[in-house]
Design a protein around this motif. Structure first.
Motif, PDB file in Angstrom:
ATOM      1  N   GLY A  14       0.791  -1.236   0.000  1.00 34.95           N
ATOM      2  CA  GLY A  14       0.000   0.000   0.000  1.00 34.95           C
ATOM      3  C   GLY A  14       0.815   1.273   0.000  1.00 34.95           C
ATOM      4  N   LEU A  72      -5.640   8.157  -5.126  1.00 36.27           N
ATOM      5  CA  LEU A  72      -4.827   6.996  -5.532  1.00 36.27           C
ATOM      6  C   LEU A  72      -4.454   7.083  -7.010  1.00 36.27           C
ATOM      7  CD1 LEU A  72      -6.586   4.031  -3.655  1.00 36.27           C
ATOM      8  CD2 LEU A  72      -4.374   5.073  -3.110  1.00 36.27           C
ATOM      9  N   ILE A  75      -1.689   9.590  -7.382  1.00 33.95           N
ATOM     10  CA  ILE A  75      -0.398   9.011  -6.972  1.00 33.95           C
ATOM     11  C   ILE A  75       0.130   8.096  -8.081  1.00 33.95           C
ATOM     12  CG2 ILE A  75       0.707   7.417  -5.334  1.00 33.95           C
ATOM     13  CD1 ILE A  75      -1.225   8.623  -3.190  1.00 33.95           C
ATOM     14  N   GLN A 102      -8.626   7.093   0.306  1.00 30.89           N
ATOM     15  CA  GLN A 102      -7.663   6.101  -0.190  1.00 30.89           C
ATOM     16  C   GLN A 102      -7.882   4.708   0.402  1.00 30.89           C
ATOM     17  OE1 GLN A 102      -3.463   7.985  -0.884  1.00 30.89           O
ATOM     18  NE2 GLN A 102      -4.316   8.883   0.959  1.00 30.89           N
ATOM     19  N   PHE A 110     -12.201   6.202   9.572  1.00 28.82           N
ATOM     20  CA  PHE A 110     -10.751   6.416   9.436  1.00 28.82           C
ATOM     21  C   PHE A 110     -10.187   7.062  10.705  1.00 28.82           C
ATOM     22  CE2 PHE A 110      -7.002   8.823   7.967  1.00 28.82           C
ATOM     23  CZ  PHE A 110      -6.274   7.785   7.404  1.00 28.82           C
ATOM     24  N   LYS A 113      -9.922   4.540  13.365  1.00 29.80           N
ATOM     25  CA  LYS A 113      -8.750   3.687  13.139  1.00 29.80           C
ATOM     26  C   LYS A 113      -7.480   4.356  13.689  1.00 29.80           C
ATOM     27  CE  LYS A 113      -5.852   2.975   9.136  1.00 29.80           C
ATOM     28  NZ  LYS A 113      -5.437   2.026   8.111  1.00 29.80           N
ATOM     29  N   LEU A 114      -7.354   5.682  13.474  1.00 32.15           N
ATOM     30  CA  LEU A 114      -6.195   6.411  13.998  1.00 32.15           C
ATOM     31  C   LEU A 114      -6.185   6.374  15.522  1.00 32.15           C
ATOM     32  CD1 LEU A 114      -6.377   9.534  11.649  1.00 32.15           C
ATOM     33  CD2 LEU A 114      -4.604   7.774  11.593  1.00 32.15           C
ATOM     34  N   GLN A 117      -4.972   3.144  17.281  1.00 26.38           N
ATOM     35  CA  GLN A 117      -3.547   2.793  17.267  1.00 26.38           C
ATOM     36  C   GLN A 117      -2.815   3.299  18.494  1.00 26.38           C
ATOM     37  OE1 GLN A 117      -1.797   2.499  13.111  1.00 26.38           O
ATOM     38  NE2 GLN A 117      -3.464   3.953  12.824  1.00 26.38           N
TER      39      GLN A 117
ATOM     40  N   GLN B 196       1.678   7.990   7.777  1.00 27.10           N
ATOM     41  CA  GLN B 196       1.650   7.835   6.318  1.00 27.10           C
ATOM     42  C   GLN B 196       0.356   8.453   5.800  1.00 27.10           C
ATOM     43  OE1 GLN B 196       3.165   4.316   4.593  1.00 27.10           O
ATOM     44  NE2 GLN B 196       1.909   4.440   2.744  1.00 27.10           N
ATOM     45  N   LEU B 197       0.515   9.401   4.896  1.00 28.87           N
ATOM     46  CA  LEU B 197      -0.637  10.131   4.349  1.00 28.87           C
ATOM     47  C   LEU B 197      -1.120   9.531   3.038  1.00 28.87           C
ATOM     48  CD1 LEU B 197       0.688  13.779   4.917  1.00 28.87           C
ATOM     49  CD2 LEU B 197      -0.729  12.398   6.449  1.00 28.87           C
ATOM     50  N   ASP B 198      -0.243   8.841   2.324  1.00 27.35           N
ATOM     51  CA  ASP B 198      -0.552   8.433   0.946  1.00 27.35           C
ATOM     52  C   ASP B 198      -0.661   6.919   0.793  1.00 27.35           C
ATOM     53  OD1 ASP B 198       2.150   8.403   1.634  1.00 27.35           O
ATOM     54  OD2 ASP B 198       2.834   8.589  -0.426  1.00 27.35           O
ATOM     55  N   GLY B 199      -1.493   6.523  -0.184  1.00 25.20           N
ATOM     56  CA  GLY B 199      -1.605   5.116  -0.545  1.00 25.20           C
ATOM     57  C   GLY B 199      -2.642   4.378   0.278  1.00 25.20           C
ATOM     58  N   GLU B 200      -2.812   3.102  -0.074  1.00 30.68           N
ATOM     59  CA  GLU B 200      -3.787   2.257   0.630  1.00 30.68           C
ATOM     60  C   GLU B 200      -3.404   2.061   2.095  1.00 30.68           C
ATOM     61  OE1 GLU B 200      -2.311   1.634  -2.211  1.00 30.68           O
ATOM     62  OE2 GLU B 200      -3.783   1.085  -3.746  1.00 30.68           O
ATOM     63  N   ARG B 201      -2.128   2.315   2.417  1.00 29.45           N
ATOM     64  CA  ARG B 201      -1.681   2.154   3.804  1.00 29.45           C
ATOM     65  C   ARG B 201      -1.810   3.469   4.595  1.00 29.45           C
ATOM     66  NH1 ARG B 201       3.858   0.215   6.693  1.00 29.45           N
ATOM     67  NH2 ARG B 201       4.656   2.082   5.686  1.00 29.45           N
ATOM     68  N   ALA B 202      -2.486   4.471   4.040  1.00 24.00           N
ATOM     69  CA  ALA B 202      -2.690   5.748   4.746  1.00 24.00           C
ATOM     70  C   ALA B 202      -3.272   5.479   6.133  1.00 24.00           C
ATOM     71  CB  ALA B 202      -3.624   6.637   3.943  1.00 24.00           C
ATOM     72  N   GLY B 203      -2.784   6.216   7.113  1.00 23.44           N
ATOM     73  CA  GLY B 203      -3.251   6.027   8.483  1.00 23.44           C
ATOM     74  C   GLY B 203      -2.356   5.117   9.300  1.00 23.44           C
ATOM     75  N   HIS B 204      -1.279   4.613   8.666  1.00 22.47           N
ATOM     76  CA  HIS B 204      -0.332   3.749   9.380  1.00 22.47           C
ATOM     77  C   HIS B 204       0.370   4.539  10.495  1.00 22.47           C
ATOM     78  CE1 HIS B 204       2.953   0.842   9.995  1.00 22.47           C
ATOM     79  NE2 HIS B 204       3.767   1.869   9.962  1.00 22.47           N
ATOM     80  N   ILE B 205       0.329   4.005  11.700  1.00 25.31           N
ATOM     81  CA  ILE B 205       1.072   4.549  12.846  1.00 25.31           C
ATOM     82  C   ILE B 205       1.717   3.354  13.551  1.00 25.31           C
ATOM     83  CG2 ILE B 205       0.889   5.720  15.097  1.00 25.31           C
ATOM     84  CD1 ILE B 205      -1.478   7.305  14.027  1.00 25.31           C
ATOM     85  N   ASN B 270      -2.966  12.561  11.691  1.00 32.78           N
ATOM     86  CA  ASN B 270      -2.711  11.168  11.276  1.00 32.78           C
ATOM     87  C   ASN B 270      -1.419  10.615  11.874  1.00 32.78           C
ATOM     88  OD1 ASN B 270      -4.766  12.012   9.561  1.00 32.78           O
ATOM     89  ND2 ASN B 270      -3.991  10.864   7.818  1.00 32.78           N
TER      90      ASN B 270
END
Lengths: 119, 282
Positions: A14, A72, A75, A102, A110, A113-114, A117, B196-205, B270
């Protein structure tokens, strides 16, 4: 967590690394988005998106991604998120809006989800 | 001679600029983040640095892909903040210290770091947000220091390695300590932590990774240089590479430091938001 256990070559799901290849591919799109730092440029885009995109020499893929406001796709067409954020700003979209789009989630989901974490 | 008294780090998320403007300090969402700062402000009020070296990464205001410097140092008397396109308040101009800037540039190039010098540089939220957090009121704050911006590239790969970032900080330290004026310098390194702001993995922490970095950077920053750039993206997220700024700052503090304060909170916008104050011992 031990640094010695890291895998330095595994693909990153991703994630598109914005490298030289992407920087060349997306140059026109990113240059247009960079212009949106200025309010007159943002107004000019909203007044005539097609003319503004053409003046920056966007290709058809980039133009369609902008028309669709599809992050997407932008990008994939070489867009870099730091410049795309300025495009999103024209439409008053923040990074949670962009993240939700995205990941195919609602903005509320969303944000949840943040929050999770931190648990 | 010039002296480095300590290092400060924080995340520099744009939303913080809006939260400061709206004074959301007691708001339940923001409070756990803003609570990380009074201890640092107290330390700054006590020690009153004359100059702050503000290490950040430009996000597309001061630089574009036409010319992308890996390491850029401001060499101006003044730095302006400008509209970034999404409505955070624009800050008044910042007073620089051009004489010290050129001393640092001379010293670092002699030390074989290839620097881009900038006599004009528009500074973005990566620069302004930390100044708002550490010195409330900015120019109206009686202890507001002169500021020199240093920006490293995290927009476009190849970005610098963690090893190079740490070495940069060590060369910066040699440069500052060789400056003949009796001034006190504080070094800021801001950005990150994981996001991470971009891509399908956006929101990764990645809380575990962030806490490991905040732990190791105090006494064993060299251990962190074993992390490749690829692995940094995987663990910290595409924009978590901003941790490079923290490593540059840490390098400038010398081998031994005293951890005075740290705070970590998820999420701000994010991002996993970290704040630290390390005091120089030597």
């Amino acid at each position: 967590m031990e640094i010695k256990d890291f895998d330095h070559h595994a693909p990153i799901e991703g994630t598109t690394l914005f490298d030289g290849e992407m920087a060349m591919k997306g140059y026109a799109l990113n240059k247009m988005c960079f212009s949106f730092n200025g309010a007159p440029a943002r107004d000019a885009y909203l007044a005539d998106p097609e003319g503004y995109m053409t003046s920056f020499k966007l290709n058809d893929e980039q133009k369609q991604a902008c028309r669709d406001k599809n992050v997407l796709a932008m990008i994939a067409a070489g867009g870099n998120i730091y410049y795309l954020a300025k495009f999103a700003g024209i439409y008053k979209l923040d990074v949670q809006d962009v993240g939700a789009q995205q990941t195919g989630m609602t903005k509320e989901a969303f944000k949840e989800k943040l929050l999770r974490q931190g648990d | 001679m010039a002296k480095i008294i300590g290092g400060l780090s924080t995340s520099h998320i744009p939303a913080v600029g809006n939260a400061v403007a709206k004074e959301l300090f007691e708001d339940p969402y923001w409070k756990p983040f803003f609570d990380g700062f009074p201890a640092i402000r107290g330390w700054l009020d006590e020690h009153k640095p004359d100059v702050a070296i503000n290490i950040y990464n430009d996000h597309g205001l001061g630089f574009f892909l036409d010319c992308m410097p890996t390491f850029a140092i401001g060499a101006a008397h003044e730095y302006v903040n400008e509209d970034e396109g999404w409505g955070i308040p624009v800050m008044p101009p910042y007073e620089g210290d051009a004489k010290l800037s050129w001393h640092i540039i001379e010293s670092m190039v002699e030390d074989e770091f290839d620097i881009t010098s900038c006599q004009e540089l528009a500074v973005d939220h990566g620069f302004t947000v930390p100044t708002q957090l550490f010195w409330p009121g900015l120019q109206k704050n009686p202890n507001f220091p002169r500021i020199i911006p240093i920006s490293a590239n995290t927009v476009q790969h190849p970005i610098p390695t963690l090893k190079r970032a740490l070495a940069f900080g060590r060369a910066l330290r040699r440069a500052i300590l060789s400056y003949p004026e009796d001034i006190k310098v504080v070094v800021l390194g801001t950005g990150g932590l994981s996001h991470q702001l971009d891509g399908e993995r956006a929101g990764h922490i990645n809380k575990e990774f962030d806490l490991m970095c905040m732990d190791k950077i105090v006494d064993d920053p060299d251990e962190l240089t074993k992390i490749s750039r690829h692995e940094l993206v995987r663990q910290a997220g595409a924009q978590g590479t901003e941790f490079l700024m923290w490593m540059m700052m840490r390098g400038a503090l010398g081998d031994k430091v005293k951890l005075v304060h740290k705070n970590y909170h998820i999420p701000i916008s994010n991002t996993g938001a970290g704040t630290m104050l390390m005091e120089c011992i030597e």
